[in-house]
Design an enzyme around this catalytic site. Structure first.
Site, mmCIF file in Angstrom:
data_model
loop_
_atom_site.group_PDB
_atom_site.id
_atom_site.type_symbol
_atom_site.label_atom_id
_atom_site.label_comp_id
_atom_site.label_asym_id
_atom_site.label_seq_id
_atom_site.Cartn_x
_atom_site.Cartn_y
_atom_site.Cartn_z
ATOM 1 N N THR A 1 3.348 -2.195 3.435
ATOM 2 C CA THR A 1 4.474 -1.367 3.005
ATOM 3 C C THR A 1 4.191 0.101 3.331
ATOM 4 O O THR A 1 3.059 0.566 3.213
ATOM 5 C CB THR A 1 4.756 -1.522 1.497
ATOM 6 O OG1 THR A 1 3.571 -1.233 0.760
ATOM 7 C CG2 THR A 1 5.211 -2.943 1.167
ATOM 8 N N ALA B 1 0.818 -1.212 0.000
ATOM 9 C CA ALA B 1 0.000 0.000 0.000
ATOM 10 C C ALA B 1 0.851 1.261 0.000
ATOM 11 O O ALA B 1 0.387 2.320 -0.365
ATOM 12 C CB ALA B 1 -0.899 -0.007 1.230
ATOM 13 N N LYS B 2 2.096 1.127 0.444
ATOM 14 C CA LYS B 2 3.043 2.246 0.491
ATOM 15 C C LYS B 2 2.423 3.476 1.144
ATOM 16 O O LYS B 2 2.515 4.587 0.643
ATOM 17 C CB LYS B 2 3.591 2.549 -0.912
ATOM 18 C CG LYS B 2 4.323 1.342 -1.521
ATOM 19 C CD LYS B 2 5.088 1.659 -2.778
ATOM 20 C CE LYS B 2 5.894 0.480 -3.270
ATOM 21 N NZ LYS B 2 5.078 -0.644 -3.777
ATOM 22 N N ARG B 3 1.806 3.251 2.290
ATOM 23 C CA ARG B 3 1.163 4.332 3.012
ATOM 24 C C ARG B 3 2.187 5.155 3.778
ATOM 25 O O ARG B 3 3.261 4.663 4.136
ATOM 26 C CB ARG B 3 0.122 3.771 3.985
ATOM 27 C CG ARG B 3 -1.035 3.046 3.304
ATOM 28 C CD ARG B 3 -1.832 3.976 2.409
ATOM 29 N NE ARG B 3 -3.067 3.352 1.940
ATOM 30 C CZ ARG B 3 -3.230 2.803 0.736
ATOM 31 N NH1 ARG B 3 -2.236 2.771 -0.139
ATOM 32 N NH2 ARG B 3 -4.380 2.281 0.389
ATOM 33 N N ASP C 1 3.763 5.134 -5.816
ATOM 34 C CA ASP C 1 4.181 3.821 -6.304
ATOM 35 C C ASP C 1 4.549 3.958 -7.765
ATOM 36 O O ASP C 1 4.311 4.999 -8.368
ATOM 37 C CB ASP C 1 3.056 2.802 -6.103
ATOM 38 C CG ASP C 1 3.599 1.401 -5.873
ATOM 39 O OD1 ASP C 1 4.572 1.017 -6.554
ATOM 40 O OD2 ASP C 1 3.056 0.696 -5.026
#
EC number: 4.1.1.23
Lengths: 270, 270
Positions: free
Chosen positions: A121, A95-97, B99
């Site tokens: 992530t 999710a790359k939060r 991303d």
């Protein structure tokens, strides 16, 4: 799932393969589009065919959000299916939060409690109070972006900062965060030569390594420079596996490709 | 919505107020919890009461994701309500996404096409190929994190890099991305003294400024150092407005607080 349990699974399966579930309606086989929930049907078939060759699955949250409610529902069903049928498999919400305090806590609850993922992530840009909220959950992990596999990584991550690259500074700084033992790091396989230096900063941490295969990274190089006594690696492959075939044999083709990667990994674990 | 249209709305309403919709079931008035969709009921009441005092709304996506499908549904209804009843109001999906390539495109489609937001907040760590996909949509904007309002901003954003702070490098580098005219930047009001230098790098860009009020930032300082001839500012307030009262008068209390801020802003626009 603890690091030790994950290492046990790796030893047992002779694999440190993570399979990305970037499930795309435009790429899945045509016959699935008649199903009530094509995204979940595809994921279920991939999981059923590949689970013995991998230790982790990593749904890319963007692909589900792009389909709105239907996508979110498919994501829920996928993680429920994994937790019910394969509780020994490590799950990663890619999710790359990254957001502050109470918002980060919301994201952590969304992925750890609502969806019951093992990890998520996280982006480091906002610093300590955007990362630590993800580290408050025993048995759960934040996987922090350090050195990513894309070209844009050279915009900021590798630029020198008081004699050190930003990604090194991220690794060092995050290692001092509270509960940093629950941190893992993303390091792209396309930059395997950096792994030697990275292991000096985070000698024991698990690294999630994308970029082997389609993006050109070498499994052998990643293992040579990145593997620890507890393995310490999850190597991700997505397109080469889940889109190995566009036909009705897509699941068998995915299994064959996953097995091929597992066999390569087993050799590295000798 | 173009920058020019946004500036026109600011001039017309004498306000550059953005209201954050960090809607939290634990904080909304108790009587709303009997409603079928308490999150949307709260948002609708806040919007109905405050729309004449603000030019933008900013739902914080984490708060909706934390409630799974029900949360996503409430988010959909909120943005639909805004687009139907208040098409002149600028909408920001505060998602802080970041991303690579095709994943960034997915996120962009999720927020710009699926949900029809005017803009989305984006994290810079992964560089060019994580930002440019958000800039491919005419009339839509990516709002890039530059210097955030939290304490963790000092971990990486302000650290010197070849004589420049990382956030300055982010502003400079991103200004050269394709379609950077569709970029706006997040700059925290708690660091208003930095705005003078920031305006040297991005003299004409809109800045989204959180941190006025609860976090201690000063509206006057933000305007002094950050305002341009086209205004170029969206100042966000969340808790001070939407949680101004815990009672049945919450919407009136929110309106009063929003009007108070609007009146302060009108003075700065003289």
């Amino acid at each position: 799932m603890t690091n030790r349990e994950l290492t046990e699974q790796i030893r047992k399966k002779r694999s440190f393969l993570c399979i990305g579930l970037d499930t795309d309606l435009d790429k899945i086989p045509g016959h699935l589009k008649q199903e009530e929930d094509p995204l979940f049907s595809f994921n279920k078939a991939i999981i059923d065919a590949t689970h013995e060759y991998c230790v982790a699955y990593k749904p890319n949250i963007a692909f589900y959000e792009a389909y709105g409610l239907a996508g979110w529902k498919a994501l829920e069903k996928t993680i429920e299916y994994l937790n019910e049928h394969h509780p020994d498999i490590f799950t990663i919400a890619d999710a790359k939060r990254g957001d502050i305090g109470n918002t980060a806590t919301r994201y952590a609850k969304a992925f750890f409690e609502q969806l019951n993922f093992d990890s998520v992530t996280v982006a480091p840009y906002m610093g300590r109070d955007s990362v630590e909220p993800f580290l408050q959950f025993p048995g759960k992990h934040a996987i922090l972006l350090a050195l990513t596999s894309n070209q844009g990584a050279f915009d900021f991550q590798t630029t020198a900062y008081e004699g050190k690259a930003l990604y090194e500074r991220v690794l060092e700084t995050a290692s001092a965060y509270e509960h940093s033992e629950r941190l893992m790091y993303v390091v792209g396989a396309t930059k395997a030569e950096y792994l030697q230096d990275i292991r000096k900063i985070v000698p024991g941490s698990f690294l999630l390594v994308p970029g082997v295969g389609a993006q050109g990274g070498s499994l052998q190089e990643v293992c040579k420079y990145g593997m620890t006594e507890e393995v310490g690696l999850l190597v991700n492959s997505t397109r080469a596996i889940i889109y190995a075939s566009e036909g009705t044999d897509f699941a068998e083709a995915a299994a064959a490709k996953a097995k091929e990667l597992r066999d390569q990994m087993a050799k590295e674990l000798l």
